[in-house]
Enzyme design. Structure first.
Site, PDB file in Angstrom:
ATOM      1  N   LYS A   1       0.948  -1.404  -0.081  1.00  0.00           N
ATOM      2  CA  LYS A   1       0.180  -0.055   0.020  1.00  0.00           C
ATOM      3  C   LYS A   1       1.049   1.241   0.013  1.00  0.00           C
ATOM      4  CE  LYS A   1      -2.284  -0.949   3.779  1.00  0.00           C
ATOM      5  NZ  LYS A   1      -1.591  -2.229   4.351  1.00  0.00           N
TER       6      LYS A   1
ATOM      7  N   ARG B   1      -9.382   0.829   8.801  1.00  0.00           N
ATOM      8  CA  ARG B   1      -9.102  -0.597   8.992  1.00  0.00           C
ATOM      9  C   ARG B   1     -10.047  -1.451   9.811  1.00  0.00           C
ATOM     10  NH1 ARG B   1      -3.042   0.264   9.299  1.00  0.00           N
ATOM     11  NH2 ARG B   1      -1.834  -1.445   9.615  1.00  0.00           N
TER      12      ARG B   1
ATOM     13  N   ARG C   1      11.490  -6.211   5.030  1.00  0.00           N
ATOM     14  CA  ARG C   1      11.358  -4.918   4.681  1.00  0.00           C
ATOM     15  C   ARG C   1      12.224  -3.996   5.535  1.00  0.00           C
ATOM     16  NH1 ARG C   1       5.357  -2.678   5.001  1.00  0.00           N
ATOM     17  NH2 ARG C   1       5.471  -2.932   7.375  1.00  0.00           N
TER      18      ARG C   1
ATOM     19  N   ARG D   1      11.229  -2.001  10.923  1.00  0.00           N
ATOM     20  CA  ARG D   1      10.339  -1.542  11.979  1.00  0.00           C
ATOM     21  C   ARG D   1      10.203  -2.690  13.003  1.00  0.00           C
ATOM     22  NH1 ARG D   1       4.862  -0.093   8.747  1.00  0.00           N
ATOM     23  NH2 ARG D   1       3.942  -1.192  10.538  1.00  0.00           N
TER      24      ARG D   1
ATOM     25  N   ARG E   1      -0.307  -9.209  13.489  1.00  0.00           N
ATOM     26  CA  ARG E   1      -0.896  -7.954  12.759  1.00  0.00           C
ATOM     27  C   ARG E   1      -1.816  -8.531  11.388  1.00  0.00           C
ATOM     28  NH1 ARG E   1       4.130  -5.295  10.772  1.00  0.00           N
ATOM     29  NH2 ARG E   1       2.815  -4.057   9.549  1.00  0.00           N
TER      30      ARG E   1
END
Ligand code: AMP
Length: 222
Positions: free
Chosen positions: A13, A88, A127, A160, A171
């Protein structure tokens, strides 16, 4: 113009939002980035945000909705917004619909970026993000030119803390129970545009912009 990018953590996203924003001259609003900014600045919100984010849980709707609605009321958002990571859940989606309706506006399209769970886990574990401009990288798929440094602004890259395997699983669980029902919600509202989110960043970007432009033209003709 108001566009939502919907999809699981790791669907791309943030990466694709940057393209849409550039192509359509809109403002990118990522609720996760707003919370991370609060953490960096050590604001009052940071104390609450940290404990939820570390556990991979959603922050309370009241806080999140207030923060996002405040942001979209800023003058730079007048020409339109790409939402990333918001809404969300159903309560947030309804609050956004209500706020836009009250201003005589409406959502134009909700782009659902579909990616398999196996691919999501692979992407999230590699990531890296720029601390300064939030540009995302992947250790295998899209590494930076100089390891540890952002190609765009030279900022330091970091992983992160909520991208650990355990938190990622949490998550994803939250996404499937809380956020995935929005696919149905926006399908019923006739707003959903599903995009295959697998493939290279460029492939997905081209695919998405092509479908989105076609849909927006079609909508404009109605
Ligand atoms: P993201 O960068 O979108 O993956 O978000 C990182 C974290 O910020 C999430 O795991 C949540 O703890 C929090 N967060 C971001 N957006 C929202 C939202 N719309 N509602 C509640 N919590 C959120």
């Amino acid at each position: 113009m108001y566009i939502i990018l919907l999809g699981a953590p790791g669907a791309g996203k943030g990466t694709q939002a940057a393209r849409v924003v550039q192509e359509l001259k809109l403002v990118h609003i990522a609720s996760g980035d707003l919370f991370r900014q609060a953490l960096e600045q050590g604001t009052e919100l940071a104390v609450q945000a940290r404990s939820y984010m570390e556990k991979g849980m959603l922050l309370p709707d009241e806080i999140t909705i207030r923060m996002v609605l405040e942001r979209i009321s800023a003058p730079d958002c007048r020409s339109g917004v790409v939402f990333d990571g918001f809404p969300r859940n159903l309560a947030q989606a309804e609050a956004l619909d209500k706020a836009l309706t009250e201003q005589g506006k409406a959502l134009d399209k909700v782009v659902y970026i579909k990616v398999s769970e196996k691919e999501l886990l692979r992407r999230l574990s590699g990531r890296w993000i720029c601390r300064q401009c939030q540009a995302p990288y992947h250790s295998v798929n899209s590494p930076p030119r100089v390891w540890g440094k952002c190609d765009r602004c030279g900022g330091d890259l970091y992983q992160r803390p909520d991208d650990t395997v355990e938190t990622v699983k949490k998550r994803l669980g939250v996404y499937f129970t809380e956020t995935a029902p929005l696919i149905d919600y926006y399908t019923r509202a006739g707003k959903l545009l599903e995009i295959d989110g697998e493939g290279s960043v460029d492939e997905v970007g081209r695919r998405m912009l092509k479908s989105l432009r076609r849909e927006l033209v079609r909508q404009g003709e109605r």
